[in-house]
Structures are given as structure tokens and as C-alpha cells.
Design an enzyme around this catalytic site. Structure first.
Site, short mmCIF file in Angstrom:
data_model
loop_
_atom_site.label_atom_id
_atom_site.label_comp_id
_atom_site.label_asym_id
_atom_site.label_seq_id
_atom_site.Cartn_x
_atom_site.Cartn_y
_atom_site.Cartn_z
N ARG A 170 3.80 -1.87 -9.60
CA ARG A 170 4.78 -2.81 -10.16
C ARG A 170 4.08 -3.92 -10.94
O ARG A 170 4.48 -5.08 -10.92
CB ARG A 170 5.65 -3.42 -9.05
CG ARG A 170 6.43 -2.41 -8.24
CD ARG A 170 7.44 -1.64 -9.09
NE ARG A 170 8.19 -0.70 -8.27
CZ ARG A 170 7.81 0.56 -8.04
NH1 ARG A 170 6.70 1.03 -8.59
NH2 ARG A 170 8.55 1.35 -7.29
N SER A 205 15.93 -3.36 -6.11
CA SER A 205 14.98 -3.72 -5.04
C SER A 205 14.44 -5.11 -5.29
O SER A 205 13.85 -5.37 -6.34
CB SER A 205 13.85 -2.70 -4.99
OG SER A 205 14.34 -1.41 -4.72
N GLU A 225 10.25 -9.03 -6.45
CA GLU A 225 9.94 -8.12 -7.55
C GLU A 225 10.45 -8.64 -8.89
O GLU A 225 9.75 -8.58 -9.88
CB GLU A 225 10.51 -6.74 -7.25
CG GLU A 225 10.01 -5.65 -8.16
CD GLU A 225 10.36 -4.27 -7.65
OE1 GLU A 225 10.90 -3.47 -8.46
OE2 GLU A 225 10.10 -3.97 -6.47
#
Length: 339
Positions: free
Chosen positions: A167, A239, A335
Site C-alpha cells: 500500500r 478498508s 489507509e
């Protein structure tokens, strides 16, 4: 230059999928080379600015943004040919990600189907190195085209140049704020093989019959639709926390204390833990406060229940992080970008 302006301030609530109330000084579209030059000039003049795609990875937690939002609107998809190993594609940054996956699968080019239904635009995908069900963007990218705001010139990053991580990429690190991603080149395998390492995906494909890119995409879409709320109905950004990566020794200690601990090898003496599982074990699934909450069907997702605010979401984030830290000694990292 294309522009969207308001008499006083611009409403940002419909421009990010979490749907929190917020405003900005101005809103402009990036849809041409002239627009990119205008952004470079504004930046060099010291004017506050923010780059925005489809708002699925940006959450406006501050009610007032005293800056101009520049929204990426570069459009177009192109097939560049085949070299017997890969199909080569170029997709402009403003194209919708899921629609691009659908386009590749409909054309018979497998490789992106595991990444179906991830919200956002193509230009944002390398920044986050999006991933799902055993595939990461870095597995399929060959180059990233950029506009350099320092030099007002175009350039190209190879896959290695992008410094992809979990990520993560150079665009979130040393290159953050300098480049506008204008297009992404993909290399999709001619000899396609399904990635079915996740049991739910394999089961879904089996129920659909033949192992094809279309059936893998359908299975992934079905799973995601069951787990993820529609942001049109319930504001969210997918998420919300990264799966934390910890030393293997720490994972072993936690596994001894919590035998059901969900963890996976992450290489080089590291283990990846499931953030959703950690949150769930703290009893936070379905927790609500001040118009925001932890999604009742999936603890990894935070949601706007309709009356949420930026300060309320900040409070929820800290509550979740503190609760997980107190029980497991593991730090969770959001995130999406919190603006």
C-alpha cells in the site's frame, strides 16, 4: 482551462466517498495539458492546492480546506499491442478503476480481475499500490506517466522507479506532492493464470463453472459486494486501516496468547496481521459514536452513518487505534489520506 467554481466556497461532501461535510476555496478540473501547466503555475506561486481523484482514498476530516482542489479528469484507454508475452495498455489517470478492469476482462485480457470493484480512478492506483485477493498493482504495471510540477514537464517512471511496497509507492514518499500521474501503462500476461489463493474466490469461481478472467471478476465482485457497503448508501472509503506488519517474534507471541490470530508471512522475518480481525476481537464491530461507526459486517471499514463529521471520525479513529494497542500492542495506521 476547465474550471468548476462556486460563488464563495465549494462543497466537498459529494466529492469524497466518506461524505463528510467540508468545503474548499475552489475546485478546478485537470483535463488537458493546459490545465496541468496552470496547476504548476499556481503551485509555484505558492497557492494552496490539493490533488483529488474520485475521493475514495481521501477523507476530508477538516470542515474547511483553505485551498483549491484540482480534480483529475484526464480520459482515454488505449491498446498498445502484444509482444507475445504481454498485452500492453495505456489508461489515462481520470478513468474509473473498476470500469477499466471491466474493459480489460471484456476484451479477454486477464490480469486485473482480482482488483475488481476497488473504488477510485486509475491515476490513484499506483500511489496506493492497490491490492486484493493475491494481486497487487505492481504485478501488472509497466510504467507510470507523470507531469512534474517542479519543472512543468512530462516524464515516465518505470515499475522499479515507483518503489512499490505494501500500500505504498514513491508517490506517497519522496515524490509526494511533486508529480501528477497522468496515465498508467499495464502489461497483462498473454498466458493468463488465475490467482485463486483466497478460498472465497476459488469457491466462487468453482460455482460459476469455468476458470476464466470473467468468472474470477464476478466472484471477486460478489465477495466485495457482500463485505463492503455501497458508499452511495453508507459513506465509507473501503478498508480503513492497513494490515499491520510486525516482526515474526511478535506475531508468535501474539499467536500464543491468541491462538486464532490471523497472520501471514510478509518476508524478511516479518508477519502481516489482519487489522479487521484485531478490531473485531476488541468488540468494536458495530460500534457507533457521533454519527460514525465501525461497519457491522466488516470491522476493517469505518462508515458515515449519515450525520458524521470530521471531528467525530477523528475521535473514532483514535478510539479504535487505542483499543487495539491496549489489547494487542499493535499500532494501526489509516489507509486513506486524511485531509
Amino acid at each position: 482551462m476547465s474550471a468548476l467554481t462556486a460563488a464563495h466556497r465549494v462543497d466537498l461532501q459529494p466529492l469524497h466517498t466518506f461524505g463528510l461535510p467540508a468545503t474548499a476555496s475552489d475546485l478546478r478540473l485537470l483535463s488537458s495539458a493546459e490545465d496541468l501547466q496552470a496547476l504548476a503555475q499556481a503551485r509555484q506561486a505558492g497557492q494552496p492546492w490539493l490533488l483529488l481523484g474520485e475521493g475514495s482514498n481521501t477523507v476530508f476530516v477538516n470542515p474547511q480546506l483553505n485551498a483549491t482542489v484540482w480534480k483529475v479528469a484526464l480520459k482515454g484507454r488505449q491498446y498498445l499491442g502484444c509482444d507475445s508475452v504481454h498485452h500492453h495498455l495505456r489508461v489515462q489517470a481520470g478513468e474509473n478503476w473498476h470500469q477499466t478492469v471491466e474493459w480489460t476482462v471484456a476484451k479477454g485480457w486477464g490480469g486485473l480481475e482480482n482488483l475488481a470493484l476497488i473504488p477510485g480512478c486509475v491515476g490513484a492506483s499506483p500511489v496506493q499500490n492497490i491490492g486484493a485477493y493475491g494481486v497487487e498493482l505492481k504485478d501488472r504495471v509497466s510504467a507510470v506517466h507523470v507531469f512534474d510540477l517542479d519543472t512543468a514537464e512530462t516524464g515516465v517512471f518505470s515499475r522499479d522507479d515507483c518503489e512499490f511496497g505494501y500500500r505504498d509507492s514513491i508517490f506517497k514518499q519522496s515524490a509526494m506532492g511533486r508529480y501528477v500521474i497522468t496515465a498508467v501503462d499495464f502489461a497483462l500476461p498473454v498466458k493468463w493464470q488465475a490467482v485463486l489463493g483466497y478460498g472465497d474466490v476459488a469457491k466462487g469461481v468453482e460455482q460459476l463453472g469455468a476458470i476464466t478472467p470473467m468468472n474470477v471478476m464476478k466472484a471477486v465482485c460478489s465477495i466485495r459486494a457482500q463485505k463492503l457497503p455501497d458508499p452511495v448508501v453508507l459513506g465509507n472509503s473501503g478498508s480503513f486501516f492497513k494490515n499491520p506488519v510486525v516482526p515474526s517474534g511478535q506475531a508468535q507471541e501474539l499467536s500464543a496468547l491468541f491462538p486464532a490470530l490471523v497472520h501471514y508471512p510478509a518476508g524478511h522475518g516479518l508477519e502481516k496481521l489482519a487489522a479487521g480481525w484485531l478490531i473485531d476481537q476488541c468488540g468494536l464491530r458495530g460500534f457507533e459514536r457521533a454519527g460514525v461507526g465501525v461497519y457491522q459486517n466488516q470491522a476493517l471499514i469505518l462508515v458515515n452513518l449519515g450525520e458524521g463529521s470530521g471531528p467525530a471520525l477523528k475521535g473514532l479513529i483514535e478510539h479504535v487505534r487505542a483499543t487495539v494497542m491496549a489489547r494487542f500492542g499493535v499500532e494501526l495506521e489509516p489507509e486513506p489520506n486524511l485531509i
